[in-house]
Design a protein around this motif. Structure first.
Motif, PDB file in Angstrom:
ATOM      1  N   ALA A   1      -7.472  -2.480  11.592  1.00 56.20           N
ATOM      2  CA  ALA A   1      -7.867  -3.522  12.556  1.00 56.20           C
ATOM      3  C   ALA A   1      -8.032  -2.975  13.964  1.00 56.20           C
ATOM      4  CB  ALA A   1      -6.828  -4.642  12.557  1.00 56.20           C
ATOM      5  N   LEU A   2      -7.312  -1.916  14.297  1.00 58.75           N
ATOM      6  CA  LEU A   2      -7.445  -1.340  15.644  1.00 58.75           C
ATOM      7  C   LEU A   2      -8.248  -0.037  15.620  1.00 58.75           C
ATOM      8  CD1 LEU A   2      -3.848  -1.923  17.037  1.00 58.75           C
ATOM      9  CD2 LEU A   2      -5.871  -3.306  17.421  1.00 58.75           C
TER      10      LEU A   2
ATOM     11  N   PHE B   1      -5.655  -5.055   3.526  1.00 54.33           N
ATOM     12  CA  PHE B   1      -4.294  -4.593   3.817  1.00 54.33           C
ATOM     13  C   PHE B   1      -3.393  -5.718   4.336  1.00 54.33           C
ATOM     14  CE2 PHE B   1      -6.368  -0.302   4.230  1.00 54.33           C
ATOM     15  CZ  PHE B   1      -5.824   0.179   3.052  1.00 54.33           C
ATOM     16  N   ALA B   2      -3.996  -6.847   4.654  1.00 53.65           N
ATOM     17  CA  ALA B   2      -3.174  -7.991   5.048  1.00 53.65           C
ATOM     18  C   ALA B   2      -2.826  -8.851   3.837  1.00 53.65           C
ATOM     19  CB  ALA B   2      -3.898  -8.836   6.087  1.00 53.65           C
TER      20      ALA B   2
ATOM     21  N   PHE C   1       0.839  -1.196   0.000  1.00 53.99           N
ATOM     22  CA  PHE C   1       0.000   0.000   0.000  1.00 53.99           C
ATOM     23  C   PHE C   1       0.879   1.253   0.000  1.00 53.99           C
ATOM     24  CE2 PHE C   1      -2.505   3.042   2.732  1.00 53.99           C
ATOM     25  CZ  PHE C   1      -3.356   3.428   1.715  1.00 53.99           C
ATOM     26  N   GLU C   2       1.978   1.191   0.741  1.00 53.35           N
ATOM     27  CA  GLU C   2       2.894   2.329   0.787  1.00 53.35           C
ATOM     28  C   GLU C   2       3.460   2.606  -0.606  1.00 53.35           C
ATOM     29  OE1 GLU C   2       2.846  -0.024   3.016  1.00 53.35           O
ATOM     30  OE2 GLU C   2       2.583   0.954   4.958  1.00 53.35           O
TER      31      GLU C   2
ATOM     32  N   VAL D   1      -3.130  -5.604  -0.782  1.00 54.29           N
ATOM     33  CA  VAL D   1      -2.077  -4.568  -0.879  1.00 54.29           C
ATOM     34  C   VAL D   1      -1.429  -4.467   0.504  1.00 54.29           C
ATOM     35  CG1 VAL D   1      -2.660  -3.045  -2.795  1.00 54.29           C
ATOM     36  CG2 VAL D   1      -3.985  -2.930  -0.711  1.00 54.29           C
ATOM     37  N   PRO D   2      -0.530  -5.383   0.792  1.00 54.11           N
ATOM     38  CA  PRO D   2      -0.042  -5.507   2.172  1.00 54.11           C
ATOM     39  C   PRO D   2       0.585  -4.215   2.697  1.00 54.11           C
ATOM     40  CG  PRO D   2       0.786  -7.283   0.796  1.00 54.11           C
ATOM     41  CD  PRO D   2       0.164  -6.290  -0.118  1.00 54.11           C
ATOM     42  N   SER D   3       0.215  -3.924   3.925  1.00 48.53           N
ATOM     43  CA  SER D   3       0.819  -2.783   4.611  1.00 48.53           C
ATOM     44  C   SER D   3       0.588  -2.988   6.097  1.00 48.53           C
ATOM     45  CB  SER D   3       0.176  -1.476   4.146  1.00 48.53           C
ATOM     46  OG  SER D   3       0.490  -0.455   5.062  1.00 48.53           O
ATOM     47  N   ARG D   4       1.676  -3.089   6.838  1.00 50.82           N
ATOM     48  CA  ARG D   4       1.535  -3.320   8.284  1.00 50.82           C
ATOM     49  C   ARG D   4       0.813  -2.149   8.954  1.00 50.82           C
ATOM     50  NH1 ARG D   4       6.854  -4.609  10.222  1.00 50.82           N
ATOM     51  NH2 ARG D   4       6.416  -6.831  10.226  1.00 50.82           N
ATOM     52  N   ALA D   5       1.203  -0.924   8.571  1.00 49.95           N
ATOM     53  CA  ALA D   5       0.621   0.261   9.215  1.00 49.95           C
ATOM     54  C   ALA D   5      -0.870   0.366   8.901  1.00 49.95           C
ATOM     55  CB  ALA D   5       1.354   1.508   8.754  1.00 49.95           C
ATOM     56  N   ALA D   6      -1.229   0.158   7.616  1.00 51.47           N
ATOM     57  CA  ALA D   6      -2.637   0.272   7.232  1.00 51.47           C
ATOM     58  C   ALA D   6      -3.456  -0.854   7.866  1.00 51.47           C
ATOM     59  CB  ALA D   6      -2.770   0.230   5.720  1.00 51.47           C
ATOM     60  N   PHE D   7      -2.839  -2.052   7.957  1.00 52.22           N
ATOM     61  CA  PHE D   7      -3.521  -3.180   8.606  1.00 52.22           C
ATOM     62  C   PHE D   7      -3.815  -2.841  10.069  1.00 52.22           C
ATOM     63  CE2 PHE D   7      -2.869  -6.941  11.348  1.00 52.22           C
ATOM     64  CZ  PHE D   7      -3.981  -7.683  10.978  1.00 52.22           C
ATOM     65  N   LEU D   8      -2.812  -2.319  10.768  1.00 54.96           N
ATOM     66  CA  LEU D   8      -3.012  -1.968  12.180  1.00 54.96           C
ATOM     67  C   LEU D   8      -4.039  -0.850  12.317  1.00 54.96           C
ATOM     68  CD1 LEU D   8       0.622  -2.097  13.583  1.00 54.96           C
ATOM     69  CD2 LEU D   8      -1.288  -3.544  14.263  1.00 54.96           C
TER      70      LEU D   8
ATOM     71  N   VAL E   1      -7.558   4.886  -3.713  1.00 54.26           N
ATOM     72  CA  VAL E   1      -6.149   5.108  -3.359  1.00 54.26           C
ATOM     73  C   VAL E   1      -5.404   3.780  -3.215  1.00 54.26           C
ATOM     74  CG1 VAL E   1      -4.616   6.053  -1.593  1.00 54.26           C
ATOM     75  CG2 VAL E   1      -6.693   7.285  -2.217  1.00 54.26           C
ATOM     76  N   ALA E   2      -6.099   2.787  -2.661  1.00 48.45           N
ATOM     77  CA  ALA E   2      -5.395   1.559  -2.263  1.00 48.45           C
ATOM     78  C   ALA E   2      -5.371   0.481  -3.347  1.00 48.45           C
ATOM     79  CB  ALA E   2      -6.029   0.988  -1.000  1.00 48.45           C
TER      80      ALA E   2
END
Lengths: 196, 406
Positions: free
Chosen positions: B328-329, B314-315, A70-71, B318-325, B38-39
């Motif tokens: 999800a949170l 996001f998991a 995504f980044e 289009v993987p992204s740790r920040a977007a996933f968090l 965007v994603a």
């Protein structure tokens, strides 16, 4: 004993089932965020072919990076805007990364004497760009057999100017102001090829 | 185009559907569409090809199709409204619900204990006139028995210390304990008995200062009690404790009718709504409150569903740790805020529902052809009998008023 009972009551009030569930959920999400195999993104734009310093970048000269994360999607769009229509500060080999700090809004001209040559329209950047070798003809007469283009810059409105080193062009090479010299590309930009 | 569509929509559906279901669904569809633009490259390409860079005809067709899809989804959301609200109320949670009940019980118990303590304080403060009388009597006795004797204050002075602790509480609108007041009053009375108050100005001033604190405490305690009682009545039902705050607010409506009228409101709710239809203003008020509640409940669920979907995207896509968090949170956190807002709105809705029952209960009895009760006791008997007859089929008789035409 009373203190212990108070402590137990306090803990029971603090760690309600709801709060424990929320903590467990947050822990699961944090574990997933930590353990999932997140792919490495961050691939840059790359040059499709060799380009000389001063080359104006266009879409067709750049290979867009694979969008993995995504980044990447967020970055690539901004990076493209920072590269396209900008000028390289150094030569770039085919396949090499082209990064925003490799470009400037205006070409760096490394020679003191620069002779502009007016172009009628925006050139095909793959063919005519910094490093291309050109001939100049005036009224069917070859005036400059080979000159190396230093850069091509916008010249107000829709006009463009090809800049060449003054040493390549004699003072009368472009004819009088009334004449209309023609430019002919004889060699595409390639490494290690200096102007004859 | 949208305004025309909304006008047409209101022709087919009520404005309460438009506000309570269509707008939330439209807002979330647009929001998710923007995030997707965007994603997701494929979605961006589709939007560019079919809406942004398409011909006017294609754009109109695609937009209309999307709005129709949103309308259909809004209709489904509207249909699921009651179920979704009941889930937030904690119904059908099974074992998980049972796990959550103790926390709600503790909350209610804490409120009940506080209420009880304030009631005890009120009872203690009811003795305040006696303390005042005792000080007055002591003052007279001191003047009579020790004329011209000035009181010599000890150093440090316990009464001065007590007043310096009590008065800031009064100035900060805090609770003042009756015991402290009584002890201080007793001490001042003891001192007044040993001197002539005309020659003890500091002691007299201390008595007056204590009088002001006592007056404040007597005024504050009932107000606090009323506030706590209101919180108890509005926040909890008299029956079982629900696993969630919203469920307990929902229970409070039924409890109000039971407490005040001995009426099983759940049983006659539909009939009450039918009667409310005859009064435009009451019906509008009820539906407005319900629509606002539906809106917030819909937003809560749509936030939760959207966050869940984006967490998966996001998991995986289009993987992204920040977007996933973040999804999800942050999504559940946002949904929780919607839930809190919905719970507060539920209180407003409960107020409106109770006021509606207060206002229309005789109209309801009239609609049921039950004679209007003569007094409060009679009314309670009527509602109890309606409940017994309807719920248990008990053998109760009502004389129709007016009697049915033969």
């Amino acid at each position: 004993m009373r203190l212990l009972a108070h402590g137990q009551a306090w803990l029971r009030a603090l760690f309600t089932a709801g709060r424990v569930m929320v903590l467990a959920y947050v822990a699961v999400i944090a574990a997933l965020a930590w353990l999932l195999p997140w792919p490495e993104g961050g691939a840059p734009y790359r040059a499709l072919r060799w380009m000389d310093a001063g080359a104006r970048l266009s879409e067709e000269l750049l290979a867009a990076p694979a969008v993995v994360t995504f980044e990447d999607r967020l970055r690539v769009r901004g990076e493209r805007a920072r590269l396209v229509n900008h000028y390289l500060t150094q030569p770039v080999a085919a396949g090499d990364p082209v990064l925003p700090h490799h470009v400037l809004a205006w070409p760096l001209l490394r020679t003191d004497e620069v002779v502009p040559f007016e172009l009628e329209a925006e050139p095909n950047w793959s063919v005519l760009n910094a490093g291309s070798t050109v001939q100049i003809w005036v009224d069917d007469a070859l005036k400059v057999p080979a000159a190396r283009v230093l850069a091509i810059v916008p010249a107000g409105g829709t006009g463009w100017q090809a800049l060449r080193a003054g040493s390549d062009v004699k003072p009368d090479s472009l004819g009088t102001p009334k004449t209309k010299p023609q430019l002919r590309v004889i060699n595409l930009p390639r490494p290690g090829r200096a102007a004859p | 185009m949208l305004s025309t569509f909304l006008s047409q929509l209101q022709g087919y559906f009520s404005k309460y559907f438009v506000l309570g279901a269509f707008f939330p669904m439209l807002s979330f569809a647009v929001l998710n569409g923007l995030i997707g633009y965007v994603a997701l490259g494929a979605w961006q390409a589709w939007v560019d090809a079919n809406i942004l860079n398409a011909s006017a005809g294609e754009t109109t067709f695609t937009t209309t199709a999307l709005v129709v899809a949103v309308t259909l989804m809004a209709y489904v959301l509207h249909g699921l409204g009651t179920t979704l609200r009941q889930v937030l109320e904690g119904r059908s949670w099974g074992g998980v619900g049972r796990l959550l009940i103790p926390a709600q019980s503790r909350r209610r118990e804490a409120l009940r204990r506080r209420l009880q303590a304030v009631a005890m304080e009120i009872a203690d403060l009811d003795d305040a006139p006696n303390w005042q009388n005792e000080m007055a009597a002591a003052r007279d006795a001191g003047k009579r028995d020790h004329p011209g004797v000035a009181y010599a204050h000890p150093a440090p002075d316990p009464v001065a210390t007590a007043l310096s602790e009590l008065e800031p509480k009064m100035l900060d609108f805090q609770e003042v304990e009756a015991d402290s007041l009584q002890t201080t009053a007793q001490e001042i009375a003891n001192r007044l008995r040993t001197c002539d108050f005309d020659h003890s100005p500091v002691l007299l001033e201390q008595q007056q200062r204590l009088g002001r604190v006592i007056a404040y405490a007597r005024e504050r305690a009932p107000a606090l009690h009323a506030g706590l009682q209101n919180a108890m009545n509005a926040g909890f039902g008299a029956q079982d404790v629900a696993p969630t705050s919203m469920g307990n607010v929902a229970n409070s409506i039924q409890s109000y009718a039971l407490r005040r009228y001995h009426c099983n409101l759940e049983l006659i709710w539909s009939n009450l709504l039918r009667v409310a239809q005859s009064d435009d203003k009451t019906q509008a008020m009820l539906l407005e409150a319900k629509t606002q509640l539906d809106f917030l409940v819909a937003c809560c669920w749509l936030t939760l569903v959207s966050a869940g979907l984006w967490a998966v995207v996001f998991a995986v896509a289009v993987p992204s740790r920040a977007a996933f968090l973040a999804s999800a949170l942050g999504g559940p956190l946002l949904a929780w805020l919607w839930y809190r807002a919905a719970t507060e709105q539920y209180r407003s809705f409960a107020d409106v529902a109770m006021a509606t029952f207060d206002t229309l209960r005789f109209d309801l009895l009239r609609a049921m052809r039950i004679a209007a009760p003569a007094d409060v006791a009679d009314e309670r008997t009527v509602w109890e009998n309606v409940d017994l007859m309807t719920t248990f089929g008990a053998d109760r008789n009502f004389r129709y008023d007016p009697p049915p035409k033969q």
